[in-house]
Design an enzyme around this catalytic site. Structure first.
Site, PDB file in Angstrom:
ATOM      1  N   SER A 130     -42.835 -75.447 -19.363  1.00 41.12           N
ATOM      2  CA  SER A 130     -42.650 -76.005 -20.705  1.00 41.12           C
ATOM      3  C   SER A 130     -41.268 -76.631 -20.872  1.00 41.12           C
ATOM      4  CB  SER A 130     -42.895 -74.949 -21.791  1.00 41.12           C
ATOM      5  OG  SER A 130     -41.889 -73.962 -21.770  1.00 41.12           O
ATOM      6  N   HIS A 131     -40.364 -76.421 -19.911  1.00 42.07           N
ATOM      7  CA  HIS A 131     -39.043 -77.048 -19.996  1.00 42.07           C
ATOM      8  C   HIS A 131     -38.653 -77.727 -18.684  1.00 42.07           C
ATOM      9  CE1 HIS A 131     -39.165 -74.748 -23.669  1.00 42.07           C
ATOM     10  NE2 HIS A 131     -38.270 -75.593 -24.119  1.00 42.07           N
ATOM     11  N   ALA A 179     -34.336 -75.094 -21.887  1.00 41.58           N
ATOM     12  CA  ALA A 179     -34.270 -73.637 -21.849  1.00 41.58           C
ATOM     13  C   ALA A 179     -32.798 -73.228 -21.910  1.00 41.58           C
ATOM     14  CB  ALA A 179     -34.913 -73.126 -20.571  1.00 41.58           C
ATOM     15  N   LEU A 180     -32.535 -72.009 -22.390  1.00 42.07           N
ATOM     16  CA  LEU A 180     -31.146 -71.543 -22.527  1.00 42.07           C
ATOM     17  C   LEU A 180     -30.653 -70.772 -21.303  1.00 42.07           C
ATOM     18  CD1 LEU A 180     -31.078 -70.306 -26.244  1.00 42.07           C
ATOM     19  CD2 LEU A 180     -30.468 -72.531 -25.344  1.00 42.07           C
ATOM     20  N   PHE A 203     -36.088 -66.357 -24.846  1.00 36.03           N
ATOM     21  CA  PHE A 203     -37.373 -66.673 -25.482  1.00 36.03           C
ATOM     22  C   PHE A 203     -37.192 -67.303 -26.842  1.00 36.03           C
ATOM     23  CE2 PHE A 203     -36.853 -61.904 -25.755  1.00 36.03           C
ATOM     24  CZ  PHE A 203     -36.418 -61.835 -27.068  1.00 36.03           C
ATOM     25  N   GLU A 260     -45.268 -74.791 -25.213  1.00 36.44           N
ATOM     26  CA  GLU A 260     -46.462 -74.110 -24.688  1.00 36.44           C
ATOM     27  C   GLU A 260     -47.712 -74.577 -25.438  1.00 36.44           C
ATOM     28  OE1 GLU A 260     -46.780 -72.140 -22.172  1.00 36.44           O
ATOM     29  OE2 GLU A 260     -44.671 -71.790 -21.681  1.00 36.44           O
ATOM     30  N   HIS A 262     -42.098 -59.730 -39.224  1.00 38.94           N
ATOM     31  CA  HIS A 262     -40.842 -59.834 -39.991  1.00 38.94           C
ATOM     32  C   HIS A 262     -39.612 -59.721 -39.088  1.00 38.94           C
ATOM     33  CE1 HIS A 262     -41.641 -55.515 -39.632  1.00 38.94           C
ATOM     34  NE2 HIS A 262     -40.346 -55.328 -39.819  1.00 38.94           N
ATOM     35  N   LYS A 263     -39.773 -59.099 -37.906  1.00 42.63           N
ATOM     36  CA  LYS A 263     -38.599 -58.912 -37.034  1.00 42.63           C
ATOM     37  C   LYS A 263     -38.159 -60.246 -36.423  1.00 42.63           C
ATOM     38  CE  LYS A 263     -40.179 -54.245 -36.087  1.00 42.63           C
ATOM     39  NZ  LYS A 263     -40.428 -53.180 -35.117  1.00 42.63           N
ATOM     40  N   ARG A 305     -41.382 -54.609 -15.297  1.00 39.13           N
ATOM     41  CA  ARG A 305     -40.517 -55.549 -14.593  1.00 39.13           C
ATOM     42  C   ARG A 305     -39.387 -55.986 -15.522  1.00 39.13           C
ATOM     43  NH1 ARG A 305     -40.670 -61.179 -15.809  1.00 39.13           N
ATOM     44  NH2 ARG A 305     -42.667 -62.001 -16.579  1.00 39.13           N
ATOM     45  N   SER A 358     -36.999 -62.278 -16.264  1.00 46.14           N
ATOM     46  CA  SER A 358     -36.470 -63.242 -15.286  1.00 46.14           C
ATOM     47  C   SER A 358     -36.883 -62.931 -13.848  1.00 46.14           C
ATOM     48  CB  SER A 358     -34.941 -63.433 -15.357  1.00 46.14           C
ATOM     49  OG  SER A 358     -34.624 -64.131 -16.535  1.00 46.14           O
ATOM     50  N   ARG A 378     -39.135 -65.559 -12.757  1.00 49.13           N
ATOM     51  CA  ARG A 378     -38.381 -66.796 -12.505  1.00 49.13           C
ATOM     52  C   ARG A 378     -37.661 -66.745 -11.161  1.00 49.13           C
ATOM     53  NH1 ARG A 378     -33.974 -68.473 -14.585  1.00 49.13           N
ATOM     54  NH2 ARG A 378     -33.366 -66.599 -15.701  1.00 49.13           N
TER      55      ARG A 378
HETATM   56  P1  NDP Z   1     -41.770 -66.521 -22.730  1.00 48.99           P
HETATM   57  O1  NDP Z   1     -42.494 -65.763 -23.764  1.00 48.99           O
HETATM   58  O2  NDP Z   1     -42.558 -67.228 -21.707  1.00 48.99           O
HETATM   59  O3  NDP Z   1     -40.747 -65.598 -21.893  1.00 48.99           O
HETATM   60  C1  NDP Z   1     -39.687 -65.023 -22.499  1.00 48.99           C
HETATM   61  C2  NDP Z   1     -38.832 -64.123 -21.649  1.00 48.99           C
HETATM   62  O4  NDP Z   1     -39.531 -62.901 -21.474  1.00 48.99           O
HETATM   63  C3  NDP Z   1     -38.465 -64.614 -20.263  1.00 48.99           C
HETATM   64  O5  NDP Z   1     -37.140 -64.211 -20.000  1.00 48.99           O
HETATM   65  C4  NDP Z   1     -39.492 -63.893 -19.393  1.00 48.99           C
HETATM   66  O6  NDP Z   1     -39.069 -63.703 -18.047  1.00 48.99           O
HETATM   67  C5  NDP Z   1     -39.614 -62.583 -20.089  1.00 48.99           C
HETATM   68  N1  NDP Z   1     -40.887 -61.927 -19.849  1.00 48.99           N
HETATM   69  C6  NDP Z   1     -42.131 -62.455 -19.971  1.00 48.99           C
HETATM   70  N2  NDP Z   1     -43.070 -61.530 -19.658  1.00 48.99           N
HETATM   71  C7  NDP Z   1     -42.395 -60.391 -19.348  1.00 48.99           C
HETATM   72  C8  NDP Z   1     -42.793 -59.090 -18.954  1.00 48.99           C
HETATM   73  N3  NDP Z   1     -44.076 -58.777 -18.816  1.00 48.99           N
HETATM   74  N4  NDP Z   1     -41.841 -58.174 -18.695  1.00 48.99           N
HETATM   75  C9  NDP Z   1     -40.529 -58.493 -18.833  1.00 48.99           C
HETATM   76  N5  NDP Z   1     -40.090 -59.702 -19.204  1.00 48.99           N
HETATM   77  C10 NDP Z   1     -41.007 -60.647 -19.466  1.00 48.99           C
HETATM   78  O7  NDP Z   1     -40.759 -67.550 -23.472  1.00 48.99           O
HETATM   79  P2  NDP Z   1     -40.982 -68.547 -24.679  1.00 48.99           P
HETATM   80  O8  NDP Z   1     -42.259 -69.302 -24.552  1.00 48.99           O
HETATM   81  O9  NDP Z   1     -40.728 -67.845 -25.956  1.00 48.99           O
HETATM   82  O10 NDP Z   1     -39.759 -69.575 -24.401  1.00 48.99           O
HETATM   83  C11 NDP Z   1     -39.757 -70.364 -23.230  1.00 48.99           C
HETATM   84  C12 NDP Z   1     -38.506 -71.186 -23.153  1.00 48.99           C
HETATM   85  O11 NDP Z   1     -38.441 -72.102 -24.223  1.00 48.99           O
HETATM   86  C13 NDP Z   1     -37.187 -70.421 -23.184  1.00 48.99           C
HETATM   87  O12 NDP Z   1     -36.501 -70.742 -22.005  1.00 48.99           O
HETATM   88  C14 NDP Z   1     -36.454 -70.967 -24.401  1.00 48.99           C
HETATM   89  O13 NDP Z   1     -35.050 -71.120 -24.234  1.00 48.99           O
HETATM   90  C15 NDP Z   1     -37.099 -72.338 -24.544  1.00 48.99           C
HETATM   91  N6  NDP Z   1     -36.982 -72.837 -25.915  1.00 48.99           N
HETATM   92  C16 NDP Z   1     -36.023 -73.764 -26.195  1.00 48.99           C
HETATM   93  C17 NDP Z   1     -35.868 -74.233 -27.473  1.00 48.99           C
HETATM   94  C18 NDP Z   1     -34.788 -75.204 -27.811  1.00 48.99           C
HETATM   95  O14 NDP Z   1     -34.649 -75.574 -28.967  1.00 48.99           O
HETATM   96  N7  NDP Z   1     -33.983 -75.636 -26.877  1.00 48.99           N
HETATM   97  C19 NDP Z   1     -36.756 -73.803 -28.562  1.00 48.99           C
HETATM   98  C20 NDP Z   1     -37.707 -72.798 -28.146  1.00 48.99           C
HETATM   99  C21 NDP Z   1     -37.827 -72.340 -26.866  1.00 48.99           C
HETATM  100  P3  NDP Z   1     -39.758 -64.607 -16.869  1.00 48.99           P
HETATM  101  O15 NDP Z   1     -39.240 -66.002 -17.118  1.00 48.99           O
HETATM  102  O16 NDP Z   1     -39.286 -64.015 -15.600  1.00 48.99           O
HETATM  103  O17 NDP Z   1     -41.244 -64.506 -17.051  1.00 48.99           O
HETATM  104  O1  PYC Z   2     -40.581 -75.501 -26.905  1.00 54.83           O
HETATM  105  O2  PYC Z   2     -40.213 -74.876 -28.986  1.00 54.83           O
HETATM  106  C1  PYC Z   2     -39.923 -75.523 -27.969  1.00 54.83           C
HETATM  107  C2  PYC Z   2     -38.708 -76.346 -27.998  1.00 54.83           C
HETATM  108  C3  PYC Z   2     -38.123 -76.928 -29.082  1.00 54.83           C
HETATM  109  C4  PYC Z   2     -37.023 -77.608 -28.597  1.00 54.83           C
HETATM  110  C5  PYC Z   2     -36.996 -77.404 -27.248  1.00 54.83           C
HETATM  111  N1  PYC Z   2     -38.024 -76.629 -26.886  1.00 54.83           N
END
Ligand code: NDP
Ligand code: PYC
Length: 340
Positions: free
Chosen positions: A45-46, A122-123, A178, A187, A228-229, A303, A306, A309
């Site tokens: 997604s990124h 991604a951050l 996340f 996504e 709410h969290k 696990r 990351s 990843r």
């Molecule tokens: P996910 O829900 O896919 O994953 C979130 C985090 O949880 C990751 O660090 C992941 O590690 C970890 N994780 C997932 N499953 C497990 C598990 N079973 N046990 C332990 N850890 C777990 O992320 P999101 O879809 O919420 O976000 C994806 C990306 O989008 C992020 O990188 C975020 O920075 C980016 N984003 C950027 C925005 C922007 O404005 N720039 C806005 C919104 C999102 P792993 O990767 O190893 O699976």
């Molecule tokens: O996937 O929500 C997202 C997003 C917004 C800006 C960058 N990624």
């Protein structure tokens, strides 16, 4: 059918695409590094998928591809301020990083505020850049109004990502990253393109009814993770990385942009903390204590975030980045097209 490219080949190809589209080396290079890293680490997604959005935002004149970020001289002490000058956040982060590290070492903690930036990425690349210096780190930014606050039904908050990292001597850092919405907006868009339905609980339609249709979700509102969290954490990000640093909140960013189809401009906040400085004079080595905690988590069969990843990264570095025929064709198309 898939084919492979090395991470370096992919980074060079993405850099060429952005250079052809008129971006300067600072912007193109920094963006290519995070996009190639996204593909390398299996974060679709990124990864390559974001190129199109970058080019569209550039073409619409909503981000400056020729921006040269500047380190603001006025901000002293523990606050580092970088003005992205209307460009992307990643080159601004790269510019401010050495000063942030230096100030965190000097004061025990320091913060970098990036203003006037577009953040589409991604951050975790930013977090890993800090853990590589032995620092713990937090990063956050607003996006644009797309998420309903818990109890509401209209888009207001952003998908507001929050990322954290803890350095682990001799091991990959502990990093989570996340969106504070149930899932990143990317996504939902990827599922729309693939003709897939959404899992339950991700979004509501424009009338406020639960939906599993990506189109209806994009036209309606996404939901926060943990009710709410997540809503409160997303609001905190609006306050700290929007209001506090004098930049746009997600509703303001959407108003300025006028659409959800381009990448929004706003600010970003990154905190760097020295575990040694905080633990000084207290019993125990913070790194050894952290390892004991990670071991206990894993002992239950869980696990660490990351780990998926890092496994994808190891595979990509050994075998290359696997790209679908569509992704490969898109790369070729973007390279030919430039901005026209
Ligand atoms: P996910 O829900 O896919 O994953 C979130 C985090 O949880 C990751 O660090 C992941 O590690 C970890 N994780 C997932 N499953 C497990 C598990 N079973 N046990 C332990 N850890 C777990 O992320 P999101 O879809 O919420 O976000 C994806 C990306 O989008 C992020 O990188 C975020 O920075 C980016 N984003 C950027 C925005 C922007 O404005 N720039 C806005 C919104 C999102 P792993 O990767 O190893 O699976
Ligand atoms: O996937 O929500 C997202 C997003 C917004 C800006 C960058 N990624």
């Amino acid at each position: 059918m898939t084919s492979t490219m090395t991470v370096d080949e992919l980074e060079r190809a993405v850099t060429r695409i952005f250079r052809r589209a008129g971006m300067n080396e600072i912007q193109a290079g920094a963006l290519a590094r995070v996009i190639a890293a996204g593909e390398r680490d299996g974060c679709k997604s990124h990864g390559i998928y974001r190129i199109e959005g970058v080019l569209r935002t550039l073409k619409a004149g909503k981000v400056r591809g020729d921006a040269e970020p500047t380190l603001e001289p006025g901000a002293a002490g523990a606050i580092v301020r970088v003005n992205a000058r209307g460009g992307f956040s990643n080159p601004a982060f790269e510019l401010g990083l050495p000063t942030l590290v230096e100030r965190a070492r000097e004061h025990g903690l320091a913060a970098m505020a990036i203003n006037d930036c577009t953040h589409f990425a991604a951050l975790w690349p930013e977090i890993e850049a800090l853990t590589a210096h032995g620092l713990a780190a937090l990063a956050m930014c607003p996006s644009y109004a797309a998420v309903a606050p818990a109890g509401g039904a209209k888009p207001l908050l952003g998908t507001n990502p929050l990322a954290f990292g803890w350095p682990r001597p001799g091991a990959d850092p502990y990093v989570f990253d996340f969106a504070t919405s149930v899932a990143a907006r990317g996504e939902i868009e990827l599922r729309r393109r693939a003709g897939q339905r959404l899992p339950e609980g991700w979004a509501i339609d424009a009338e406020g009814n639960p939906t599993d249709d990506p189109e209806a979700a994009l036209a309606g509102a996404m939901l926060t993770f943990g009710g709410h969290k997540g809503s409160a954490i997303a609001t905190m990000i609006e306050l700290l990385a929007g209001v506090m640093i004098g930049d746009l909140t997600s509703p303001e960013a959407l108003e300025a942009l006028g659409t959800t189809t381009l990448a929004p401009a706003h600010g970003e906040l990154i905190l760097a903390l020295s575990p040694e400085a905080f633990a000084a004079g207290r019993p125990g080595d913070p790194f050894a204590r952290a390892e004991a905690l990670f071991a206990a988590i894993k002992a239950q069969g869980a696990r660490l975030p990351s780990e998926r990843r890092y496994a994808a990264r190891a595979r990509a570095l050994a075998e290359g980045v696997a790209l679908s025929a569509d992704e490969r064709a898109a790369l070729g198309r973007f390279e030919e097209l430039g901005l026209d």
